[in-house]
Design an enzyme around this catalytic site. Structure first.
Site, PDB file in Angstrom:
ATOM      1  N   ALA A  20      46.150  49.859  32.248  1.00  0.00           N
ATOM      2  CA  ALA A  20      46.144  48.550  31.590  1.00  0.00           C
ATOM      3  C   ALA A  20      44.876  47.747  31.863  1.00  0.00           C
ATOM      4  O   ALA A  20      44.756  46.617  31.398  1.00  0.00           O
ATOM      5  CB  ALA A  20      47.369  47.756  32.010  1.00  0.00           C
ATOM      6  N   GLY A  25      36.581  44.592  38.687  1.00  0.00           N
ATOM      7  CA  GLY A  25      35.824  45.011  39.868  1.00  0.00           C
ATOM      8  C   GLY A  25      36.103  46.443  40.271  1.00  0.00           C
ATOM      9  O   GLY A  25      35.391  47.010  41.086  1.00  0.00           O
ATOM     10  N   ALA A  28      36.979  52.232  37.514  1.00  0.00           N
ATOM     11  CA  ALA A  28      37.843  53.202  36.816  1.00  0.00           C
ATOM     12  C   ALA A  28      38.928  52.471  36.037  1.00  0.00           C
ATOM     13  O   ALA A  28      39.204  52.787  34.869  1.00  0.00           O
ATOM     14  CB  ALA A  28      38.464  54.171  37.825  1.00  0.00           C
ATOM     15  N   ASN A 111      47.358  50.221  50.335  1.00  0.00           N
ATOM     16  CA  ASN A 111      47.404  48.760  50.179  1.00  0.00           C
ATOM     17  C   ASN A 111      48.774  48.170  50.504  1.00  0.00           C
ATOM     18  O   ASN A 111      48.971  46.957  50.345  1.00  0.00           O
ATOM     19  CB  ASN A 111      47.047  48.354  48.746  1.00  0.00           C
ATOM     20  N   HIS A 138      49.029  41.460  39.266  1.00  0.00           N
ATOM     21  CA  HIS A 138      49.990  42.582  39.170  1.00  0.00           C
ATOM     22  C   HIS A 138      50.310  43.176  40.529  1.00  0.00           C
ATOM     23  O   HIS A 138      51.371  43.756  40.723  1.00  0.00           O
ATOM     24  CB  HIS A 138      49.472  43.660  38.201  1.00  0.00           C
ATOM     25  N   ARG A 139      49.389  43.006  41.480  1.00  0.00           N
ATOM     26  CA  ARG A 139      49.616  43.562  42.809  1.00  0.00           C
ATOM     27  C   ARG A 139      50.277  42.533  43.737  1.00  0.00           C
ATOM     28  O   ARG A 139      50.967  42.899  44.688  1.00  0.00           O
ATOM     29  CB  ARG A 139      48.293  44.070  43.405  1.00  0.00           C
ATOM     30  N   GLU A 175      44.410  43.143  51.696  1.00  0.00           N
ATOM     31  CA  GLU A 175      44.647  44.368  50.920  1.00  0.00           C
ATOM     32  C   GLU A 175      45.122  45.520  51.809  1.00  0.00           C
ATOM     33  O   GLU A 175      45.026  46.690  51.441  1.00  0.00           O
ATOM     34  CB  GLU A 175      43.371  44.750  50.170  1.00  0.00           C
ATOM     35  N   ARG A 215      38.159  40.993  47.828  1.00  0.00           N
ATOM     36  CA  ARG A 215      39.621  40.847  47.878  1.00  0.00           C
ATOM     37  C   ARG A 215      40.153  40.532  49.275  1.00  0.00           C
ATOM     38  O   ARG A 215      41.269  40.058  49.424  1.00  0.00           O
ATOM     39  CB  ARG A 215      40.282  42.136  47.397  1.00  0.00           C
ATOM     40  N   HIS A 251      37.319  48.069  47.559  1.00  0.00           N
ATOM     41  CA  HIS A 251      37.946  48.180  48.881  1.00  0.00           C
ATOM     42  C   HIS A 251      36.988  48.962  49.780  1.00  0.00           C
ATOM     43  O   HIS A 251      36.274  49.852  49.294  1.00  0.00           O
ATOM     44  CB  HIS A 251      39.260  48.987  48.814  1.00  0.00           C
ATOM     45  N   CYS A 370      43.733  56.312  48.831  1.00  0.00           N
ATOM     46  CA  CYS A 370      44.500  55.151  48.330  1.00  0.00           C
ATOM     47  C   CYS A 370      45.983  55.476  48.282  1.00  0.00           C
ATOM     48  O   CYS A 370      46.822  54.584  48.401  1.00  0.00           O
ATOM     49  CB  CYS A 370      44.081  54.794  46.910  1.00  0.00           C
TER      50      CYS A 370
HETATM   51  O1  SUG Z   1      44.225  47.659  43.337  1.00  0.00           O
HETATM   52  N1  SUG Z   1      44.239  49.877  40.620  1.00  0.00           N
HETATM   53  C1  SUG Z   1      44.358  49.655  42.035  1.00  0.00           C
HETATM   54  C2  SUG Z   1      43.724  50.800  42.806  1.00  0.00           C
HETATM   55  C3  SUG Z   1      43.969  50.683  44.275  1.00  0.00           C
HETATM   56  C4  SUG Z   1      43.153  51.637  45.065  1.00  0.00           C
HETATM   57  N2  SUG Z   1      43.460  51.522  46.440  1.00  0.00           N
HETATM   58  C5  SUG Z   1      42.579  51.699  47.456  1.00  0.00           C
HETATM   59  N3  SUG Z   1      41.291  51.739  47.259  1.00  0.00           N
HETATM   60  N4  SUG Z   1      43.053  51.761  48.656  1.00  0.00           N
HETATM   61  C6  SUG Z   1      43.708  48.325  42.439  1.00  0.00           C
HETATM   62  O2  SUG Z   1      42.688  47.985  41.853  1.00  0.00           O
HETATM   63  C7  SUG Z   1      44.720  49.440  38.281  1.00  0.00           C
HETATM   64  C8  SUG Z   1      45.915  49.143  37.411  1.00  0.00           C
HETATM   65  C9  SUG Z   1      45.588  49.143  35.944  1.00  0.00           C
HETATM   66  O3  SUG Z   1      44.446  48.819  35.582  1.00  0.00           O
HETATM   67  O4  SUG Z   1      46.498  49.475  35.129  1.00  0.00           O
HETATM   68  C10 SUG Z   1      44.977  49.172  39.750  1.00  0.00           C
HETATM   69  O5  SUG Z   1      45.775  48.344  40.098  1.00  0.00           O
END
Ligand code: SUG
Length: 441
Positions: A20, A25, A28, A111, A138-139, A175, A215, A251, A370
């Site tokens: 989504a 930042g 991917a 996290n 969302h987190r 985080e 973060r 992170h 992760c």
């Molecule tokens: O928090 N991606 C997570 C990836 C977390 C990676 N964790 C570590 N590096 N430890 C984040 O950014 C993407 C969700 C989306 O775009 O649908 C997301 O939440």
């Protein structure tokens, strides 16, 4: 010293896994926004990795997914009616909120929390602080639910101390273990805890990223060290290099990983590298300590971020030495792969590299490291955990069968409004609670 084990608690990818573009930042996540996901493949990729590590003799367990979509959050935000009506309204009026409450982001259990082993804490307990993940909406809804889950698994109050997520808001953005590394000789011995932060919340004159968010704040890291009753001389606070945050290192675990007496990191990871390494060395004492630093010349930052080389798991093998557990993207990148081959010829504790396909998670910026939370337990602490969270031949086949029964093979943004998806997710979580003999919702 009481012997202790490091156990990898991997997140099971939830049935609503989707792309989504929610994480500004995180390159991917931003790049794959609105791609179609395959939740069943995602959960199975994770299970394959867990099972392989279990087979290597590395202690392995699972953390179940939080239920999504989180309709309670939508109701708090003013959406009313039956479950189907709530989903229908939010899909029409605020699709981004639907994406937020549907994210399967609890899969990235690095996290989930910061954990401190009992050997490091003044009261001799294992401490957990569920992360507030305040920076991404969302987190941020995960924190209280994760805290409840951790309390359900690690329930024995004579061994475990649980702390609520830090106050929400930018000042105490936390985080979890993604910005926390522990170095030690043996897992059961007192270790050095390294807290890496992106900025000072209360002092805007200090360096901070200009483009992407930091973060984790210094103030949040300090609060956790206090809550966990850590010895001041065994704690090191290190500022992440703001310039790398601005290049997608959202992170610290995207640019550094540590295990026992090894810290594997990129030259540009820290703002003041020399002071950071000197502080770590002082806190660690005179024993053998390996700093494996990768130069920008050997590994341009862009290759490190794209391949997630540093988001490898660095694990101790029962046969001696350590292995790096890397994502397939490392093998696909000739520079990274050549570097890893060369690393194996050097005199370091890293003796093996194992490659895993976790592409479904990688497309959202989540690599092998992760996907796991490291929890250090003694045998007596471990024996208090009654939930069937441990990986085994039986658990592996039962969890694959569970995924076959409950998971879809394709999910797009439009599917998130389907009330049937919510029903399927509820059924999946209920079945999993029975399988794991664990009630967490
Ligand atoms: O928090 N991606 C997570 C990836 C977390 C990676 N964790 C570590 N590096 N430890 C984040 O950014 C993407 C969700 C989306 O775009 O649908 C997301 O939440």
């Amino acid at each position: 010293m009481t012997q202790a084990y490091e156990i990898n608690f991997d997140g099971l990818v939830g049935p609503t896994h989707n792309y989504a573009g929610l994480s500004y930042g995180n390159v991917a996540s931003m790049g794959n926004s609105s791609a179609v996901s395959n939740p069943r493949e995602a959960v199975k990729q994770g299970l394959q990795k867990m099972y392989a590590l279990h087979k290597l003799g590395i202690p392995q367990a699972v953390l179940p997914p939080l239920l999504r979509p989180d309709l309670a959050t939508l109701r708090r935000l003013g959406f009313t009616g039956t479950d189907a009506q709530v989903l229908n309204k939010v899909a029409k009026q605020a699709p981004v909120l639907l994406a937020c409450v549907s994210s399967a982001s609890s899969m990235w259990t690095a996290n989930a929390c910061t954990m401190s082993p009992s050997a490091d804490s003044l009261d001799g307990k294992v401490h957990f602080t569920a992360a507030n993940l305040a920076n991404r909406f969302h987190r941020s809804i995960e924190g209280p639910q994760t805290a409840k889950l951790l309390r359900a698994i690690f329930a024995d109050e004579s061994h475990f101390a649980h702390h609520d997520p830090l106050p929400l808001g930018d000042h105490f953005g936390d985080e979890g273990a993604a910005n926390h590394t522990r170095l030690c000789r043996e897992y059961g011995e007192p270790g050095v805890q390294i807290f890496v932060y992106g900025k000072y919340a209360f002092d805007p004159t200090q360096p901070a990223p200009q483009k992407f968010p930091a973060r984790q704040t210094r103030e949040a890291s300090e609060a956790i060290a206090r809550l966990h009753q850590l010895h001041a001389d065994k704690v090191v606070f290190v500022q992440q290099n703001p310039a790398v945050i601005d290049q997608g290192v959202f992170h610290n675990d995207v640019i550094a990983v540590g295990n026992r007496n090894v810290l594997f990191f990129h030259e540009q990871a820290f703002l003041d590298k020399d002071t950071a390494l000197a502080d770590i060395r002082r806190a660690y004492g005179d024993d053998e300590l390996h700093f494996i630093e990768v130069s920008s010349k050997a590994m341009p930052l862009e290759d490190a971020v794209r391949s997630y080389l540093f988001n490898s798991q660095l694990v101790s093998l029962p046969t001696g030495g350590m292995a790096l557990i890397v994502p397939g993207e490392c093998e696909a990148n000739p520079r990274v792969w050549a570097y890893l081959q060369e690393l194996l010829t050097r005199q370091t504790p890293i003796k093996a590299v194992h490659v895993f396909d976790v592409k479904q998670s990688m497309r959202n910026g989540g690599g092998p490291a992760c996907l796991r939370q490291r929890i250090v337990l003694t045998e007596s602490q471990r024996s208090t955990v009654s939930a069937k969270v441990w990986m085994s031949d039986e658990a592996f086949s039962a969890l694959n069968a569970w995924a076959d029964r409950h998971y879809r093979e394709s999910l797009s943004a439009a599917d998130l409004a389907d009330p049937q998806l919510f029903i399927e997710s509820e059924q999946a979580v209920s079945a999993l609670q029975l399988l794991l003999t664990l009630r967490y919702r």
